[in-house]
Scaffold this active site. Structure first.
Site, PDB file in Angstrom:
ATOM      1  N   ASN A   9      11.356   2.827   9.227  1.00 29.89           N
ATOM      2  CA  ASN A   9      10.520   1.636   9.109  1.00 29.89           C
ATOM      3  C   ASN A   9      11.295   0.503   9.776  1.00 29.89           C
ATOM      4  O   ASN A   9      12.216  -0.066   9.189  1.00 29.89           O
ATOM      5  CB  ASN A   9      10.256   1.346   7.631  1.00 29.89           C
ATOM      6  CG  ASN A   9       9.323   0.165   7.420  1.00 29.89           C
ATOM      7  OD1 ASN A   9       8.995  -0.546   8.375  1.00 29.89           O
ATOM      8  ND2 ASN A   9       8.920  -0.050   6.191  1.00 29.89           N
ATOM      9  N   ARG A  88       6.777   4.157  10.931  1.00 25.92           N
ATOM     10  CA  ARG A  88       5.727   3.278  10.441  1.00 25.92           C
ATOM     11  C   ARG A  88       5.318   2.355  11.590  1.00 25.92           C
ATOM     12  O   ARG A  88       6.170   1.690  12.183  1.00 25.92           O
ATOM     13  CB  ARG A  88       6.257   2.435   9.296  1.00 25.92           C
ATOM     14  CG  ARG A  88       5.212   1.521   8.784  1.00 25.92           C
ATOM     15  CD  ARG A  88       5.717   0.608   7.725  1.00 25.92           C
ATOM     16  NE  ARG A  88       4.572  -0.091   7.151  1.00 25.92           N
ATOM     17  CZ  ARG A  88       4.669  -0.927   6.152  1.00 25.92           C
ATOM     18  NH1 ARG A  88       5.822  -1.165   5.596  1.00 25.92           N
ATOM     19  NH2 ARG A  88       3.602  -1.512   5.698  1.00 25.92           N
ATOM     20  N   HIS A 176      -1.641  -2.153   5.219  1.00 29.43           N
ATOM     21  CA  HIS A 176      -1.032  -1.534   4.028  1.00 29.43           C
ATOM     22  C   HIS A 176      -1.647  -0.159   3.729  1.00 29.43           C
ATOM     23  O   HIS A 176      -1.599   0.323   2.595  1.00 29.43           O
ATOM     24  CB  HIS A 176      -1.171  -2.427   2.769  1.00 29.43           C
ATOM     25  CG  HIS A 176      -0.273  -3.628   2.789  1.00 29.43           C
ATOM     26  ND1 HIS A 176      -0.691  -4.884   2.435  1.00 29.43           N
ATOM     27  CD2 HIS A 176       1.016  -3.765   3.145  1.00 29.43           C
ATOM     28  CE1 HIS A 176       0.297  -5.746   2.563  1.00 29.43           C
ATOM     29  NE2 HIS A 176       1.359  -5.084   3.010  1.00 29.43           N
ATOM     30  N   ARG A 236       2.973 -16.017   4.839  1.00 29.73           N
ATOM     31  CA  ARG A 236       1.698 -16.025   5.572  1.00 29.73           C
ATOM     32  C   ARG A 236       0.610 -16.703   4.735  1.00 29.73           C
ATOM     33  O   ARG A 236       0.585 -16.549   3.519  1.00 29.73           O
ATOM     34  CB  ARG A 236       1.281 -14.602   5.928  1.00 29.73           C
ATOM     35  CG  ARG A 236       2.137 -13.995   7.027  1.00 29.73           C
ATOM     36  CD  ARG A 236       1.832 -12.525   7.237  1.00 29.73           C
ATOM     37  NE  ARG A 236       2.856 -11.671   6.652  1.00 29.73           N
ATOM     38  CZ  ARG A 236       2.736 -10.367   6.457  1.00 29.73           C
ATOM     39  NH1 ARG A 236       1.626  -9.752   6.789  1.00 29.73           N
ATOM     40  NH2 ARG A 236       3.723  -9.669   5.934  1.00 29.73           N
ATOM     41  N   GLU A 374       5.495   4.371   0.704  1.00 28.62           N
ATOM     42  CA  GLU A 374       4.928   4.516   2.049  1.00 28.62           C
ATOM     43  C   GLU A 374       5.685   5.573   2.852  1.00 28.62           C
ATOM     44  O   GLU A 374       5.104   6.279   3.674  1.00 28.62           O
ATOM     45  CB  GLU A 374       4.966   3.155   2.768  1.00 28.62           C
ATOM     46  CG  GLU A 374       3.959   2.185   2.184  1.00 28.62           C
ATOM     47  CD  GLU A 374       4.426   0.739   2.155  1.00 28.62           C
ATOM     48  OE1 GLU A 374       5.567   0.495   1.685  1.00 28.62           O
ATOM     49  OE2 GLU A 374       3.674  -0.136   2.586  1.00 28.62           O
TER      50      GLU A 374
END
Ligand code: AMP
Length: 392
Positions: A9, A88, A176, A236, A374
């Protein structure tokens, strides 16, 4: 011989890695401080720290970091080699509803999506380029955060803009997905009835989004064209009237880059509180601005939860996951406060001690806290693609 899969990742300042032998974690860790003071930390399968040391400044790029990792992996693998590296990748665009093997063409196509995810995609791709160099014999796969949502209904795929923009890819992608996929699979294995119902998953971390899911399929997500929309996040802004962007450009004379920096890096919890992007810091602060930032975060989650229940035509289960969703009893409690109208209530003691099922006895809706993984989703997809390659 057991398959060896490395999951990477790659972010702007770190590469997180997990090494699997078949489906078992053999070690995990990260190279942090890329571009600054790089550092390698490594944990065993039992989560014990095995290495924690500074790297040289030359190892502070994605390529340098993987070069530093190679001898560590070689020692660990004792003669075996890495069969596949699963990456990822935040954005797969319109094309990718499933993970893919990375070819030059795939790499080039993913590069064109960089403007759609400027915080992530360039770094994901830098990690892939470095990995293709470091592991030239290994199968390389890209697993996308957008893929899980690609089959969501058209009304959740589009904006009300002129049709040609949709046709050229200005769509509501959602992100996601690797996390949502993990949660769905977990539910499928542990509670098939819950899996096949109407579920809202709240992935609340530094990046945050929610997903409405029916029978394991994404129906809608709070994130859109980029990973900027929806819930407010660490830095964000989340949902924003596009008129604000026009105002910043036209009236304040800001450049596109300045607006981008404002929306991606200086808004959300950080911008609202003026203190921190980190939820733990905010929950421990006595500053009223920290409390206001938390209030806004919770307000947006509650609003989306109601909207998603309406879109799903009911609600059976809410799942909290991500760093905040898994660890903050306070945020879970605030989200679930006074939701009797929806038939949702949590058990305060269970919420505090964080059992998996925190539903109140009177709750019609099941409320679960499930740690996401993940990396496991990427490992599983990579193992499947590796098997296909080996069979051919
Ligand atoms: P993630 O991006 O999923 O790693 O989540 C990171 C976020 O989780 C940060 O905002 C952390 O402050 C937050 N977090 C982690 N542990 C806690 C906690 N115990 N209470 C509140 N927030 C937490």
């Amino acid at each position: 011989m057991a398959q060896v899969i490395l999951v990477l990742n790659s972010g702007s300042s770190s590469i997180k890695f997990t090494l699997y032998s078949e489906s078992n974690v053999q070690l995990s860790g990260q190279i942090s401080g890329l571009g600054a003071v790089p550092r390698l930390s490594l944990k065993s399968e039992t989560n014990e720290t095995r290495i924690d040391r500074a790297l040289s400044s030359g190892e502070g790029t994605h390529a340098g970091a993987l070069r530093a990792l190679l001898p560590v992996l070689e020692q660990e693998l004792a003669g075996r080699s890495v069969d596949a590296v699963g990456h990822r990748v935040v954005h797969g665009g319109v094309e990718h509803a499933a993970p893919v093997l990375i070819s030059d063409d795939v790499f080039d196509a993913l590069k064109t999506l960089e403007p759609l995810a400027p915080l992530h995609q360039p770094h994901n791709l830098a990690g892939i380029a470095a990995s293709r160099e470091a592991f030239p014999e290994a199968v390389q796969t890209a697993c996308f955060d957008t893929a899980f949502h690609r089959n969501h209904p058209w009304v959740n795929d589009t904006f009300a803009l002129p049709r040609p923009l949709y046709d050229e890819g200005v769509r509501r992608y959602g992100f996601h997905g690797l996390s949502y996929e993990y949660i769905c699979r977990y539910l499928q294995q542990t509670s098939p009835e819950t899996y096949s119902g109407k579920v809202v998953v709240a992935h609340l971390g530094n990046g945050a989004s929610m997903c409405a899911i029916r029978n394991g399929q994404s129906i809608g997500s709070t994130m859109g064209f980029t990973a900027l929309d929806g819930l407010p996040m660490g830095t964000r802004c989340g949902q924003l009237d596009p008129g604000v962007v026009l105002y910043l450009l036209a009236t304040k004379g800001m450049s596109a880059d300045e607006v981008s920096d404002l929306l991606y890096k200086n808004s959300g919890l950080k911008g609202l509180s003026g203190i921190s992007q980190d939820m733990r810091t905010l929950t421990e602060s006595s500053d009223p601005k920290a409390a206001e930032a938390i209030d806004y975060f919770v307000f947006r989650i509650r609003r989306e939860l109601g909207a998603m229940a309406a879109v799903l035509g009911g609600l059976d289960t809410v799942v909290f996951t991500g760093g905040i969703g898994e660890n903050s009893a306070l945020i879970r409690q605030k989200v679930c406060d006074d939701q009797d109208w929806l038939g949702l209530a949590i058990d305060e003691a269970k919420n505090r001690t964080r059992t998996e099922d925190i539903s109140g006895v009177e709750s019609r809706i099941k409320v679960l806290v499930i740690p996401t993984n993940e990396e496991e989703t990427i490992r599983r997809h990579t193992a499947e693609l590796l098997s296909e390659v080996s069979a051919n």
